[in-house]
Motif scaffolding. Structure first.
Motif, PDB file in Angstrom:
ATOM      1  N   LYS A  12       0.837  -1.202   0.000  1.00 60.33           N
ATOM      2  CA  LYS A  12       0.000   0.000   0.000  1.00 60.33           C
ATOM      3  C   LYS A  12       0.869   1.247   0.000  1.00 60.33           C
ATOM      4  O   LYS A  12       0.607   2.196  -0.729  1.00 60.33           O
ATOM      5  CB  LYS A  12      -0.920   0.009   1.216  1.00 60.33           C
ATOM      6  CG  LYS A  12      -1.983  -1.045   1.200  1.00 60.33           C
ATOM      7  CD  LYS A  12      -2.790  -0.982   2.480  1.00 60.33           C
ATOM      8  CE  LYS A  12      -3.679  -2.187   2.625  1.00 60.33           C
ATOM      9  NZ  LYS A  12      -4.395  -2.210   3.890  1.00 60.33           N
ATOM     10  N   GLU A  13       1.892   1.247   0.835  1.00 61.71           N
ATOM     11  CA  GLU A  13       2.771   2.406   0.926  1.00 61.71           C
ATOM     12  C   GLU A  13       3.548   2.612  -0.375  1.00 61.71           C
ATOM     13  O   GLU A  13       3.696   3.731  -0.843  1.00 61.71           O
ATOM     14  CB  GLU A  13       3.734   2.238   2.094  1.00 61.71           C
ATOM     15  CG  GLU A  13       3.057   2.282   3.445  1.00 61.71           C
ATOM     16  CD  GLU A  13       3.985   1.902   4.581  1.00 61.71           C
ATOM     17  OE1 GLU A  13       5.214   1.832   4.369  1.00 61.71           O
ATOM     18  OE2 GLU A  13       3.476   1.671   5.682  1.00 61.71           O
ATOM     19  N   GLY A  15       2.662   1.573  -3.408  1.00 61.84           N
ATOM     20  CA  GLY A  15       1.713   2.010  -4.425  1.00 61.84           C
ATOM     21  C   GLY A  15       1.322   3.467  -4.269  1.00 61.84           C
ATOM     22  O   GLY A  15       1.249   4.214  -5.250  1.00 61.84           O
ATOM     23  N   ALA A  16       1.093   3.883  -3.033  1.00 66.57           N
ATOM     24  CA  ALA A  16       0.731   5.281  -2.772  1.00 66.57           C
ATOM     25  C   ALA A  16       1.880   6.213  -3.162  1.00 66.57           C
ATOM     26  O   ALA A  16       1.655   7.280  -3.752  1.00 66.57           O
ATOM     27  CB  ALA A  16       0.357   5.472  -1.308  1.00 66.57           C
ATOM     28  N   TYR A  19       2.101   6.357  -6.939  1.00 64.40           N
ATOM     29  CA  TYR A  19       1.004   7.177  -7.455  1.00 64.40           C
ATOM     30  C   TYR A  19       1.345   8.661  -7.293  1.00 64.40           C
ATOM     31  O   TYR A  19       1.189   9.451  -8.236  1.00 64.40           O
ATOM     32  CB  TYR A  19      -0.314   6.854  -6.737  1.00 64.40           C
ATOM     33  CG  TYR A  19      -1.432   7.685  -7.290  1.00 64.40           C
ATOM     34  CD1 TYR A  19      -2.123   7.278  -8.424  1.00 64.40           C
ATOM     35  CD2 TYR A  19      -1.765   8.910  -6.727  1.00 64.40           C
ATOM     36  CE1 TYR A  19      -3.110   8.069  -8.982  1.00 64.40           C
ATOM     37  CE2 TYR A  19      -2.746   9.711  -7.267  1.00 64.40           C
ATOM     38  CZ  TYR A  19      -3.416   9.281  -8.391  1.00 64.40           C
ATOM     39  OH  TYR A  19      -4.392  10.083  -8.943  1.00 64.40           O
ATOM     40  N   SER A 111       1.956  -2.934  -7.380  1.00 68.48           N
ATOM     41  CA  SER A 111       1.735  -2.089  -6.209  1.00 68.48           C
ATOM     42  C   SER A 111       0.891  -0.872  -6.556  1.00 68.48           C
ATOM     43  O   SER A 111       0.003  -0.476  -5.799  1.00 68.48           O
ATOM     44  CB  SER A 111       3.076  -1.634  -5.613  1.00 68.48           C
ATOM     45  OG  SER A 111       3.769  -2.714  -5.065  1.00 68.48           O
ATOM     46  N   TYR A 115      -2.921  -0.046  -5.215  1.00 65.16           N
ATOM     47  CA  TYR A 115      -3.280   1.237  -4.615  1.00 65.16           C
ATOM     48  C   TYR A 115      -4.539   1.799  -5.274  1.00 65.16           C
ATOM     49  O   TYR A 115      -5.444   2.293  -4.595  1.00 65.16           O
ATOM     50  CB  TYR A 115      -2.128   2.242  -4.727  1.00 65.16           C
ATOM     51  CG  TYR A 115      -2.534   3.608  -4.269  1.00 65.16           C
ATOM     52  CD1 TYR A 115      -2.718   3.877  -2.916  1.00 65.16           C
ATOM     53  CD2 TYR A 115      -2.796   4.627  -5.178  1.00 65.16           C
ATOM     54  CE1 TYR A 115      -3.134   5.126  -2.484  1.00 65.16           C
ATOM     55  CE2 TYR A 115      -3.217   5.872  -4.755  1.00 65.16           C
ATOM     56  CZ  TYR A 115      -3.388   6.117  -3.403  1.00 65.16           C
ATOM     57  OH  TYR A 115      -3.811   7.348  -2.975  1.00 65.16           O
TER      58      TYR A 115
END
Length: 121
Positions: A12-13, A15-16, A19, A111, A115
């Motif tokens: 999550k981290e 992917g964020a 992004y 990833s 996200y």
């Protein structure tokens, strides 16, 4: 079990972060298509929070991965979106012909797609 939780949180981290670094400028910080560059694009930047809604409530993971990666022949927005698979591959710590490069690139793309699945409305 503890390892699975840590890995999932890390995805999550990652992917964020990807992004924020690569997508937010066009798609906006919240993914609604209102990034700083959206007003100068010739093709409107889509609202990425509505992907599941447009697909009968199911997040189109494989399609999203193909669009982000771009190396599969599926071109997003008629070709306006960068090929992030190639970009991530070039930035790999491993050599361009190293299998580690392929895994690293696929991991980044996955990833990022994971996200996007998290920000669906």
């Amino acid at each position: 079990m503890a390892f699975a939780s840590v890995a999932h949180a890390q995805d999550k981290e990652i992917g964020a972060g990807l992004y924020a670094d690569y997508c937010a400028v066009c798609h906006g910080a919240a993914g609604k298509g209102d990034g700083d560059m959206a007003n100068v694009l010739t093709i409107p930047s889509p609202n990425l929070t509505l992907l599941s809604k447009a697909n009968d409530g199911v997040f189109p993971m494989l399609q999203v991965i193909h669009i982000i990666d771009g190396r599969t022949g599926v071109r997003a927005h008629g070709g306006a979106m960068p090929l992030f698979g190639s970009m991530f591959s070039e930035q790999s710590v491993a050599g361009p012909d190293d299998y580690g490069s392929v895994l690293e690139t696929r991991g980044r793309v996955l990833s990022l797609a994971m996200y996007l699945e998290l920000i669906q409305q």
